[in-house]
Design an enzyme around this catalytic site. Sequence first.
Site, mmCIF file in Angstrom:
data_model
loop_
_atom_site.group_PDB
_atom_site.id
_atom_site.type_symbol
_atom_site.label_atom_id
_atom_site.label_comp_id
_atom_site.label_asym_id
_atom_site.label_seq_id
_atom_site.Cartn_x
_atom_site.Cartn_y
_atom_site.Cartn_z
ATOM 1 N N CYS A 175 -11.219 1.522 2.886
ATOM 2 C CA CYS A 175 -11.179 2.259 1.617
ATOM 3 C C CYS A 175 -12.501 2.990 1.382
ATOM 4 O O CYS A 175 -12.519 4.119 0.880
ATOM 5 C CB CYS A 175 -10.900 1.316 0.454
ATOM 6 S SG CYS A 175 -9.324 0.456 0.602
ATOM 7 N N ARG A 195 -1.572 2.213 0.945
ATOM 8 C CA ARG A 195 -2.228 3.531 0.872
ATOM 9 C C ARG A 195 -1.142 4.590 0.664
ATOM 10 O O ARG A 195 -0.598 5.140 1.622
ATOM 11 C CB ARG A 195 -3.014 3.806 2.154
ATOM 12 C CG ARG A 195 -4.106 2.784 2.403
ATOM 13 C CD ARG A 195 -4.910 3.055 3.652
ATOM 14 N NE ARG A 195 -5.601 1.847 4.059
ATOM 15 C CZ ARG A 195 -6.737 1.398 3.513
ATOM 16 N NH1 ARG A 195 -7.322 2.086 2.571
ATOM 17 N NH2 ARG A 195 -7.284 0.269 3.926
HETATM 18 C C1 BEZ Z 1 -9.944 -1.937 3.946
HETATM 19 O O1 BEZ Z 1 -10.816 -2.094 4.789
HETATM 20 O O2 BEZ Z 1 -9.945 -0.961 3.176
HETATM 21 C C2 BEZ Z 1 -8.838 -2.937 3.865
HETATM 22 C C3 BEZ Z 1 -8.392 -3.540 5.015
HETATM 23 C C4 BEZ Z 1 -7.378 -4.479 4.929
HETATM 24 C C5 BEZ Z 1 -6.827 -4.812 3.706
HETATM 25 C C6 BEZ Z 1 -7.261 -4.178 2.552
HETATM 26 C C7 BEZ Z 1 -8.261 -3.223 2.635
#
Ligand code: BEZ
Length: 236
Positions: free
Chosen positions: A53, A136
């Site tokens: 993110c 997402r």
């Molecule tokens: C992230 O790195 O944005 C992420 C990865 C796995 C689950 C939720 C967020």
Amino acid sequence: METNNTHFSMPRIGDQAPAFTAVTTQGTINFPADYAGKWVIFFSHPADFTPVCTSEFMTFASMADRFAAANTELLGLSVDGLYSHIAWLRTIKEKIEYKGMKHIEVKFPLIEDITMDISKQYGMIQSGESNTKAVRAVFIVDPKGIIRTIIYYPLSMGRNFEELYRAIIALQTADAFEIATPADWQPGDDVIVPTAGSCGVAKSRMEDTENLDCKDWFFCTKKLDKQKIFDTLLAH
Ligand code: BEZ
């Protein structure tokens, strides 16, 4: 609308974007009313203070001027609270350097959705992936508040923001020139002239048939100059 404990309906392409009022890092908003006359990329991310993110927000924020030039506003959401959002965005600005991007300030609003009311309304909670985080999701909403494109990615995969920019330009070009865009289209590539049944019909609908290239009755393309596209889009 909730249909049972784990399944929620979601808006579809062509629907009016469901309306909501939300608290964001830039104040309270009424969506989509506050965005009338603008395109919006409304997107969710799983959680603040996570690496994928973070890379997404830095990339999106660094492209904000390009989206603004295309009359497009960015609007984020996660099920985290406002103070988490503020702390995360401050940390990004002050500490994170990634792929040559640093001191990146996220100026677009980020919605807090602790109740999950908005994320459920938009089908962003998908229990096969997570019951506690939004996937997402990307909703492209047009200046009349109509949903024009929906794209979903899982938690593990960061989005391609050049593709989202391409989608905005392709949608606006299709609207402005009454054409369609072929696979992998980029501005400057030939566009598809919808044939409505025959190449003759396609030709009869066009003022300028000289550039029309029909391979068969169902497959006609024409040239569309990149500069003409951006001159037209910027004039709107
Ligand atoms: C992230 O790195 O944005 C992420 C990865 C796995 C689950 C939720 C967020």
